[in-house]
Design a protein around this motif. Structure first.
Motif, short mmCIF file in Angstrom:
data_model
loop_
_atom_site.label_atom_id
_atom_site.label_comp_id
_atom_site.label_asym_id
_atom_site.label_seq_id
_atom_site.Cartn_x
_atom_site.Cartn_y
_atom_site.Cartn_z
N ILE A 44 0.95 -1.17 0.03
CA ILE A 44 0.11 0.14 0.13
C ILE A 44 0.96 1.32 -0.01
CG2 ILE A 44 -1.80 1.11 1.06
CD1 ILE A 44 -2.41 -1.36 2.64
N CYS A 45 0.78 2.03 -0.84
CA CYS A 45 1.36 3.32 -1.07
C CYS A 45 0.59 4.78 -1.17
CB CYS A 45 2.67 3.15 -1.89
SG CYS A 45 1.91 2.81 -3.66
N GLY A 46 1.23 5.83 -0.72
CA GLY A 46 0.42 7.12 -0.81
C GLY A 46 1.35 8.14 -0.31
N VAL A 47 0.52 9.26 0.15
CA VAL A 47 1.12 10.13 0.81
C VAL A 47 0.37 10.44 2.16
CG1 VAL A 47 1.81 11.23 -1.26
CG2 VAL A 47 -0.04 11.98 -0.21
N ALA A 83 -2.37 1.80 -4.63
CA ALA A 83 -1.87 2.97 -4.65
C ALA A 83 -2.77 4.07 -4.60
CB ALA A 83 -1.25 3.27 -6.12
N LEU A 84 -2.65 4.75 -3.46
CA LEU A 84 -3.55 5.89 -3.20
C LEU A 84 -3.39 7.13 -3.91
CD1 LEU A 84 -3.74 5.56 0.60
CD2 LEU A 84 -5.04 4.24 -1.04
N GLU A 85 -2.20 7.18 -4.47
CA GLU A 85 -1.93 8.25 -5.28
C GLU A 85 -0.89 7.83 -6.65
OE1 GLU A 85 0.19 11.85 -7.05
OE2 GLU A 85 1.20 10.08 -6.09
N GLN A 86 -1.04 8.48 -7.45
CA GLN A 86 -0.70 7.80 -9.01
C GLN A 86 1.05 7.87 -9.05
OE1 GLN A 86 -1.93 9.03 -12.82
NE2 GLN A 86 -4.13 9.42 -12.21
N LEU A 87 1.55 8.90 -8.68
CA LEU A 87 3.14 8.59 -8.70
C LEU A 87 3.62 7.72 -7.72
CD1 LEU A 87 5.81 9.73 -9.53
CD2 LEU A 87 5.78 11.71 -8.11
N ILE A 121 -4.27 -1.41 -8.09
CA ILE A 121 -5.26 -0.57 -7.99
C ILE A 121 -5.02 0.83 -7.86
CG2 ILE A 121 -7.37 -0.46 -6.57
CD1 ILE A 121 -7.14 -3.31 -7.78
N LEU A 122 -5.30 1.45 -8.82
CA LEU A 122 -4.43 2.82 -8.82
C LEU A 122 -5.65 4.05 -8.91
CD1 LEU A 122 -2.20 4.47 -9.84
CD2 LEU A 122 -2.83 4.41 -12.09
N SER A 123 -5.54 4.94 -7.91
CA SER A 123 -6.50 6.13 -7.54
C SER A 123 -5.78 6.93 -8.61
CB SER A 123 -6.20 6.58 -6.02
OG SER A 123 -6.89 8.02 -6.02
N GLY A 167 2.10 5.12 -6.89
CA GLY A 167 2.04 3.61 -7.51
C GLY A 167 3.11 3.43 -8.55
N LEU A 168 3.51 4.63 -9.33
CA LEU A 168 4.52 4.23 -10.32
C LEU A 168 5.78 3.95 -9.71
CD1 LEU A 168 5.50 4.30 -13.32
CD2 LEU A 168 5.75 6.81 -12.98
N ARG A 169 6.08 4.70 -8.54
CA ARG A 169 7.43 4.54 -7.91
C ARG A 169 7.57 3.27 -7.41
NH1 ARG A 169 9.60 8.74 -5.56
NH2 ARG A 169 7.48 10.00 -5.31
N TRP A 170 6.43 2.67 -6.91
CA TRP A 170 6.69 1.13 -6.47
C TRP A 170 6.43 0.09 -7.29
CZ3 TRP A 170 9.02 0.45 -1.71
CH2 TRP A 170 9.34 1.37 -1.29
#
Length: 198
Positions: free
Chosen positions: A8-11, A74-78, A94-96, A80-83
């Protein structure tokens, strides 16, 4: 059974801690062995944050090895790309659709990447993009976006809907429980539409 790995990733400020807690509670309710990492990163609003959830018959480590994540939420697009390098070749994202510009972009020192979804798909990954923020705006609270995304994720996992709802009721404040339950159910129901667009 094999271990299932969710990254799970985001800011900071997007509800990543709550998302991790809900998934963990569902695993516990369903009787799986479970390991989670602490949420790592700059937890203040706008900082990068991420965490690992691993469940199965027996799980020995909380850390997902490189290239072995089954799902990226991915709670945020960038982010998601980073990970993306953490994802296995047949993995799902699953891309917000939400975009939160990092400071270096705001200061015009870097450009925010364009066409993130297409970049992911060009690498062979299954990407399910979800406009969770707008969906939750219609429900009356955009802060339930993370729970909406969990609804989408839930369609891929081996847990009963009742267990998800029980986990949400256990972990979410009563004040915001109704909108979070509605967001989860809406996200779970949008799966067929999301799948059709891919």
């Amino acid at each position: 059974m094999a271990t299932t790995n969710i990254l799970i990733c985001g800011v900071g400020g997007q509800g990543l801690v709550l998302s991790t807690t809900i998934i963990s509670e569902v695993c516990f309710i369903e009787g799986y062995d479970l390991k989670t990492s602490d949420v790592i990163g700059l937890s203040q609003r706008g900082g990068k944050v991420w965490g690992h959830v691993r469940f199965g018959e027996k799980v020995y480590s909380a850390s997902i090895p490189q290239g072995e994540a089954d799902y990226i939420l991915a709670l945020e697009q960038l982010e998601g790309l980073r990970w993306l390098p953490m994802l296995r070749p047949e993995g799902k994202v699953i891309l917000s659709e939400e975009i939160i510009y990092p400071n270096r972009v705001l200061l015009e020192k870097e450009e925010y990447p364009q066409d993130i979804k297409e970049t992911m798909k060009s690498k062979g990954y299954q990407v399910y993009d979800v406009n969770s923020k707008e969906a939750c705006r219609a429900l009356g609270n955009i802060k339930a976006s993370n729970t909406y995304l969990l609804g989408v994720l839930s369609t891929f996992l081996p847990f009963k809907e009742e267990s998800w709802l029980e986990a949400i009721k256990t972990t979410v404040s009563p004040k915001i429980l109704p909108v979070n339950l509605a967001a989860f159910k809406a996200g779970r129901g949008v799966y067929t539409l999301t799948q059709a667009s891919n």
